[in-house]
Design a protein around this motif. Sequence first.
Motif, PDB file in Angstrom:
ATOM      1  N   TYR A   9       0.833  -1.199   0.000  1.00 34.91           N
ATOM      2  CA  TYR A   9       0.000   0.000   0.000  1.00 34.91           C
ATOM      3  C   TYR A   9       0.872   1.255   0.000  1.00 34.91           C
ATOM      4  CZ  TYR A   9       1.042  -0.028   5.013  1.00 34.91           C
ATOM      5  OH  TYR A   9       1.679  -0.056   6.220  1.00 34.91           O
ATOM      6  N   GLN A  62      -7.773  -5.166  -5.126  1.00 33.05           N
ATOM      7  CA  GLN A  62      -6.853  -4.126  -5.573  1.00 33.05           C
ATOM      8  C   GLN A  62      -7.641  -2.825  -5.757  1.00 33.05           C
ATOM      9  OE1 GLN A  62      -3.428  -3.568  -9.057  1.00 33.05           O
ATOM     10  NE2 GLN A  62      -5.082  -5.000  -9.350  1.00 33.05           N
ATOM     11  N   LEU A 101      -2.903  -3.113  -2.695  1.00 33.27           N
ATOM     12  CA  LEU A 101      -2.913  -4.387  -3.417  1.00 33.27           C
ATOM     13  C   LEU A 101      -2.891  -5.526  -2.409  1.00 33.27           C
ATOM     14  CD1 LEU A 101      -2.587  -6.160  -6.002  1.00 33.27           C
ATOM     15  CD2 LEU A 101      -0.103  -5.893  -5.709  1.00 33.27           C
ATOM     16  N   TYR A 141      -3.138   3.772  -3.028  1.00 33.32           N
ATOM     17  CA  TYR A 141      -3.118   2.497  -3.762  1.00 33.32           C
ATOM     18  C   TYR A 141      -2.936   1.359  -2.770  1.00 33.32           C
ATOM     19  CZ  TYR A 141      -1.641  -1.371  -6.709  1.00 33.32           C
ATOM     20  OH  TYR A 141      -1.539  -2.600  -7.303  1.00 33.32           O
ATOM     21  N   ASN A 177      -6.832  -8.695  -8.226  1.00 31.98           N
ATOM     22  CA  ASN A 177      -5.387  -8.456  -8.123  1.00 31.98           C
ATOM     23  C   ASN A 177      -4.599  -9.241  -9.160  1.00 31.98           C
ATOM     24  OD1 ASN A 177      -5.743 -11.018  -7.117  1.00 31.98           O
ATOM     25  ND2 ASN A 177      -4.904 -10.596  -5.076  1.00 31.98           N
ATOM     26  N   ILE A 183      -4.257  -2.534 -12.345  1.00 28.73           N
ATOM     27  CA  ILE A 183      -5.372  -1.769 -11.790  1.00 28.73           C
ATOM     28  C   ILE A 183      -6.057  -0.939 -12.869  1.00 28.73           C
ATOM     29  CG2 ILE A 183      -3.890   0.165 -11.120  1.00 28.73           C
ATOM     30  CD1 ILE A 183      -7.037  -1.146  -9.299  1.00 28.73           C
TER      31      ILE A 183
END
Length: 615
Positions: free
Chosen positions: A451, A508, A478, A476, A543, A547
Motif C-alpha cells: 500500500y 486491488q 494491493l 493504492y 489483483n 489496476i
Amino acid sequence: MKLKALLKNILLLLLLMTGTTVSAQIPPLDTSIVIQTPNLQQEQFYDTLENRANRRKLTGWLYDAIITPPRPYVDKKALALDYFKNYEGKIIAEIKINALDVFGPTCTDTTKKADHWAERAANKIHTKSNLKTIRKLLLFKIGDRLNPELMYENERIIRDLSYIKDVRIYLEQDPIYPGLVNVLVLTKDRFSFGVSGGVNGTRSGDIEIYNRNIFGVGHEVSVKFVGHVEKEPYLGVETFYTIKNIAGRFLDIRLGYLNTYRREGFAIDFNKPFLTQNIKWGYGGYSARMFRTDRITNNDPVKVDDPMDLSANYIWGGRSFNISPRHENATELVVSTGINNWNFFERPAVAPENSHFFSNHTLYMMGLTISQRRYIQDQLIYSYGITEDIPEGFKNELIYGYDANEFGDRHYLHFFTSNGNLLLSRNGYLFTTAGVGGYLKEGHFEEGMIYGDVNFISKLHTAGRKRVRTFVDLNYTLGIRRFDIENLSLEVNDHIRGFDSDIAVGKQRLNLKLEHVVFLPRQFYKFNIALFGFADVGAIGSNSELIFKQDYYTGLGLGIRLHNENLVFETFRLRLAFYPFHPDDESFIGFALDEQSKQRFISFEPTGPEPVRFE
C-alpha cells in the motif's frame, strides 16, 4: 491565466471609471530613512485596492471573486519559541492556572463577556476544568529551569485534548529576583455535553449522549441507544467510560459495555503513548469478550451474517532511546514487543476456503521503530480558526511476528515508512506513507498487502475575506493471496465520498480524492461555515490484472460544513453527490445530512507492533 489577467484589468478600469485610484499611499518621510520591502509594497497595494473596490457593490463583488492576494507565511512556532527563549534557564518560582469560561473570554483577551443569554446560561451549566486536572498535564514544576521547547510541547499536548479549545502559557519575570520566572497557564474549555445520532434507512438508527469532561476532571462518559425494527434487541445500549491521565502519567483507561442487535459484550483498553520524545516507556492494550458480534473487531471491514462468540486480547510495551540528543530535531529509536490473541468459542458458517480466517491463534511480535517528529502551527486545515499543530518528520517501522495458529504456524513481516514535511517555499504540506506486510507459511506469502498514500494540503489562500485550501489524496492498495471473504471497497474511509456499494469490491484499489474548501468569514448562529466541492475517482477489482484494467467509479459533489469550536459536537455536514459511473446497487444521486468526525494528521509517534489492516 490570461482570462484572470484580463478580469483584473477590467476591475482596475472600473475603479478608474468610478473615480477611484489604486496608487499606494506612501507616508511623508521625515529625517529617517524608510525602506519598504517588496512584500510590504505588495501587501499595501492589495489593501488599497480592496478599500477602493469596496466603495461600490459591483467592484467589491469583482474583487472578492477575482483577486486572491498572496498570504505571507507566518512561522507561529518560531514566534512562540522566541517568546519562551527570553526566559530560558530561569527557575520557575510560581505556577498559576486559570480556566476560562466556554463562551466570552479568550486566551488573548480575558475581559470579553458572553453576549447572548444562551451563552451565559451554558457557562453556568458547564463545569470548568478542575485546576488539579490541568496541573497534572504540566510537564514542568516549581523549581525547574525553564525549557522553551518543553513549554511549546506542553501547549500542544493540552490543546490536543477533546475538551480543550485553546491554551496559552504566559511568563513574567519575578519583580524582585531576576533569576526567577512566574508562569500563568490559561485554558479555555469546550462545552463538554454533546448529542449525536443517525438513521440508517428506515430500519435502524442510533442516538448518543456524551460528556467529554465530566465534573471537570477530564473523564469521558457516553451512552448510545441503538435500535432496529426487525432484529433483537429492538432497543439496545452501548456505554463507555474513559479515565484520562491517571496519576499524571498520561495513562488512559476506557471501559465499555455493549448490548445491541450488532453485538453484546464487554471491552477494556488502556494506553500510555510516547507522547513526547522524553517519554522512555510506552505501553497499552485491549481486551474484548463478545458473546455475540458480527465483526471480529469493532471497525473490522469483514462482516458476517451468523453471530460469533469470541475473545480478542492485545498487550504491548516499548522502550525509547534518544539516538541524537544534541541534534535540534531529536531522533528516537523504539524497541517494542506485543502479543495478539484471538479465541473463537462459536464461529460463523462460511465456505471452507474462508474458515482459516476465523482461526484460534496467538501472534507474538517484535517491533523496531526509528522516528523524528516536530510540530508547527497553522489554522483552517481540519479545524475552524483555532490553532492546529501540524506534525513534520518521519517514521520507519519494521515488525517481525510468529503466529501460533491452529491451522499451522507461520511468520509475519511488515515494513512501514512515512514522511511529512512542509514543502519548500511554504507551498503547503505533503505527507507520504508506504508499506508491505504479510505472513510467510511453508515458503509462500499469504494474507499480504502492498500500500501507499500521498496526501497534499495546499497553503491557505486569501479570496477577499474568505480563506481557501485544496486537499489531494492519492491511495493504492494491493492484496496478495487474501481470503475470499476479505475485500477492499470504496466505501470504507470515504474513498469515494457517500459511495455505498457491495458490488464495487476487490483485492486491488487505486483512488484519487480532490477537495476544494472555502472557509467563510461569517457565522451561522455562532457556527463556522465551510463550503466544499469534491471530485473522487476509484478503480477497484481483481489483483490478477493491472489496476488500470479494472472497473472505474467516480463521485462529484458539493456541500457545506457547520462547526462550533466552543462545543464538543462533531461537524454537521450537508452533502449532495453525483455518481456518473455507478454500479447497479448505487444510485446516480446521493444526498446526506450527517456528522463528520474531525480528521487527524498522519502521526509519526511510535506505537505498539500490530499487523497491518486490509481495508
